[in-house]
Scaffold this active site. Sequence first.
Site, PDB file in Angstrom:
ATOM      1  N   LYS A 493       0.841  -1.195   0.000  1.00 37.14           N
ATOM      2  CA  LYS A 493       0.000   0.000   0.000  1.00 37.14           C
ATOM      3  C   LYS A 493       0.878   1.248   0.000  1.00 37.14           C
ATOM      4  CE  LYS A 493      -0.234  -0.450   5.000  1.00 37.14           C
ATOM      5  NZ  LYS A 493      -1.006  -1.027   6.099  1.00 37.14           N
ATOM      6  N   TYR A 717      17.486  29.120   9.070  1.00 32.75           N
ATOM      7  CA  TYR A 717      16.289  29.715   9.666  1.00 32.75           C
ATOM      8  C   TYR A 717      16.368  29.829  11.181  1.00 32.75           C
ATOM      9  CZ  TYR A 717      13.426  29.249   5.435  1.00 32.75           C
ATOM     10  OH  TYR A 717      12.901  29.367   4.191  1.00 32.75           O
TER      11      TYR A 717
HETATM   12  C1  LIG Z   1      -0.377  -1.931   6.947  1.00 33.44           C
HETATM   13  C2  LIG Z   1      -1.059  -3.122   7.409  1.00 33.44           C
HETATM   14  C3  LIG Z   1      -0.339  -4.257   7.832  1.00 33.44           C
HETATM   15  C4  LIG Z   1       1.173  -4.305   7.913  1.00 33.44           C
HETATM   16  O1  LIG Z   1       1.587  -3.824   9.164  1.00 33.44           O
HETATM   17  P1  LIG Z   1       3.147  -3.695   9.524  1.00 33.44           P
HETATM   18  O2  LIG Z   1       3.136  -3.310  10.948  1.00 33.44           O
HETATM   19  O3  LIG Z   1       3.709  -2.651   8.618  1.00 33.44           O
HETATM   20  O4  LIG Z   1       3.740  -5.034   9.278  1.00 33.44           O
HETATM   21  C5  LIG Z   1      -1.038  -5.401   8.158  1.00 33.44           C
HETATM   22  N1  LIG Z   1      -2.378  -5.418   8.121  1.00 33.44           N
HETATM   23  C6  LIG Z   1      -3.114  -4.338   7.758  1.00 33.44           C
HETATM   24  C7  LIG Z   1      -4.583  -4.441   7.767  1.00 33.44           C
HETATM   25  C8  LIG Z   1      -2.488  -3.148   7.399  1.00 33.44           C
HETATM   26  O5  LIG Z   1      -3.193  -2.097   7.029  1.00 33.44           O
END
Ligand SMILES: *Cc1c(COP(=O)(O)O)cnc(C)c1O
Length: 763
Positions: A493, A717
Amino acid sequence: MNYTLPEIADIIDGKLIQPPGLVHSEIKTVITDSRTFSGGENAIFFSIQGPRNNGHNYIKELIAKNIRAFVISEEGATEPGAAFILVANTQKALQKLATFHRKKFWDPVITITGSNGKTIVKEWLYELLSGEFKITRSPRSFNSQIGVPLSVLLMDNVYNLAIIEAGISQPGEMQNLVDIIRPDIGLLTNIGDAHQENFVSHEQKTKEKLQLFKSAKQLVYCADDPLVKKLAGEFCTAHSIRKVSWSLQGNEGFIQFRAQIGNNKTAITATTKTGNDNFEIPFTNHSAIENACHCFAASVILKPDKFEFLHRFSLLEPIAMRLEIKKGINNSLLINDYYNSDFTSLTMALTVLHQQAKKGFPKKMVILSDIQQTGIPPDELYKRVNHLLLEWNIDEITGIGPEICANAKQFSIPGKFYTALSDFEKDFNREKFRDSAILIKGARKFTFEKLSALLQRKANQTVLEINLNALVNNLNIFKSRLNSGTKIMVMVKAFSYGSGDTEIAKLLQFQHVDYLAVAVADEGVELRNAGIQTPIIVMNPELHSFQHLIDYRLEPNIYSVELLQDFIKSTSQNALQNFPIHLKLDTGMNRLGLKTEKELEKVISILQSEKSLKIKSVFSHLAASDEKAFDEFTNAQFSRFESAFKKIASQFNYKIDRHILNSAGIERFPEKQFEMVRLGIGLYGVSVTGLPLENISTLKSTISQVKTVRPDETIGYGRKGEVNKLSKIAVVPLGYADGLDRKLSDSNGSAIVKGKKASIIGN
Ligand SMILES: *Cc1c(COP(=O)(O)O)cnc(C)c1O
């Protein structure tokens, strides 16, 4: 190699099952990985049963690619139209064949083992000695129980030196490799912590590695590690092996090195009984210096011409077999590989081209330089290259170099040939490369990096570089913690956690992961358009995207009653049956998911009478799997999940998968892996329990200007940056708009400049 099928059956003690009338040509190549093979008749496939993959499953697919010979251990695996050799253990059979083959090779074999640096030492030795020897060497890092026999089977009488890499991850493995390799010259790089979990001590691991050299005549090792010095010394004495030990710290040894680190390079002096030799390497870090010393020691044994050989040290490159993938002009994709130009690495590079091209790039092109140092006569060599390109369905070749140009007539695929890069540049036509995936592969002296610059999309000097090898390493570390039947869903994702859109998904498909997960439908559509066929789950399916889900076979996460009802409208309009969905239960995260008993019952009752959908899996997400303090809470999530699942499963008469572990969950609660796990941040290099994961991404930029700043001045800055002495400050064209978090201000973050850490100063 060149054997007949009955000969191979005899060598590996197998039973030949040959259908009448099937005539066999000679067997010239051995394959164990169906993915890196494109077609052809002179190959034999060893169906190896690994912890997660069974080669027997690919036999049909390979028959379609024209392989007619297989080695199998499952009696029922035979198929019509091919010959089979049945053995008890296919991996052992492969090793037997290699052992037999090794005996026909009389020239010196150098074998490298150790915890780190094996591949780089092998590649450097190849570069340093190529002028004088015709060398065969292990491809990439083929150093395992399967990789070593495959490397040995590449030995051939056109070569007069072999360099083989060997690695072990468990006690007892070295014995298998001893007879296969039978090294003349051994080289032990060093002993570090790699695979230490399988050994009781460094001493045990060192002794195990030394076993490989039992029959060697000489052994190269560094006398600066007291343990190596003691154990290797004793081992050599016990087995009458000549000690080629060396030291950078004045310890007793056959060669004494002195290293003087300069700006960007290191001058090294080697002192032996016969005098001093001086050479220079373009590196300053310790491991490069150590690797160079190993290379010098192993090479002098072979007495190369000193002048040429010493000069070549200054030309060594960091990682000899690195491949780069970049976006090119006119919607093209560049795969750059301009460090190597031998035949084996061409096959590897074509595999990557194939894996990355898929649907997104209708044309596949190869730009190739002369191939050097193969020992094969040029006309024969380029005929073979043409054959290989045909097998991989390459649309067009551009050949650059006097030799490939002179052999243009060996190519039957469309092509253009130039004697020099400058001729290509004059003739360069941007349009020609539109929508193509382009492999650019040339020996270093052809300076193809210039060519790549022509084709590369103009970009900022700042790049985020992703190391795909590291990513595969991380994937394998997580795989090794799972039972052999457990499926893996990988979270890609948000552009793979920010590290690329389709490249990573393509690599994961190639690695046979079971599922990919994206956040929204559009991401899934993009993956399908790029040729990804792996099942994809969409975590946040939006109402307007349902038709896309259906058209692109993207499987939705159903997290509420309303969503289910809406989705059913779409599936029934499309007259679908058994469209896969995944039910998400909220067991404590309080984000998406079915939470109450009532919601769950409603969903069950709707689905019981709904033929258009089928529950593929039920899952939930852990809120605090990385925190020991909340383990009681996590355990409560597990039991809520399990009891809700029981309730669902009892109402449907088909099998439904379960998954609840994210990355930290896989590390800390492997007993709850159920049928599948969901790997996310771990793949990208973050571990909560200290797994030996590799960093996959590096943000690189350039220095625009260097300022000298006095203590009475300030920097940046809010005048936040101050120095207490006259200081040099580098200005880098990179800021929070580029993703450099402002929290890294004021020495919280740093950059590496020529190997040295430089803190971020000011805001
Ligand atoms: C992003 C996500 C994961 C992965 O989690 P990590 O902690 O990055 O391994 C697993 N399950 C769902 C539903 C997620 O949205």
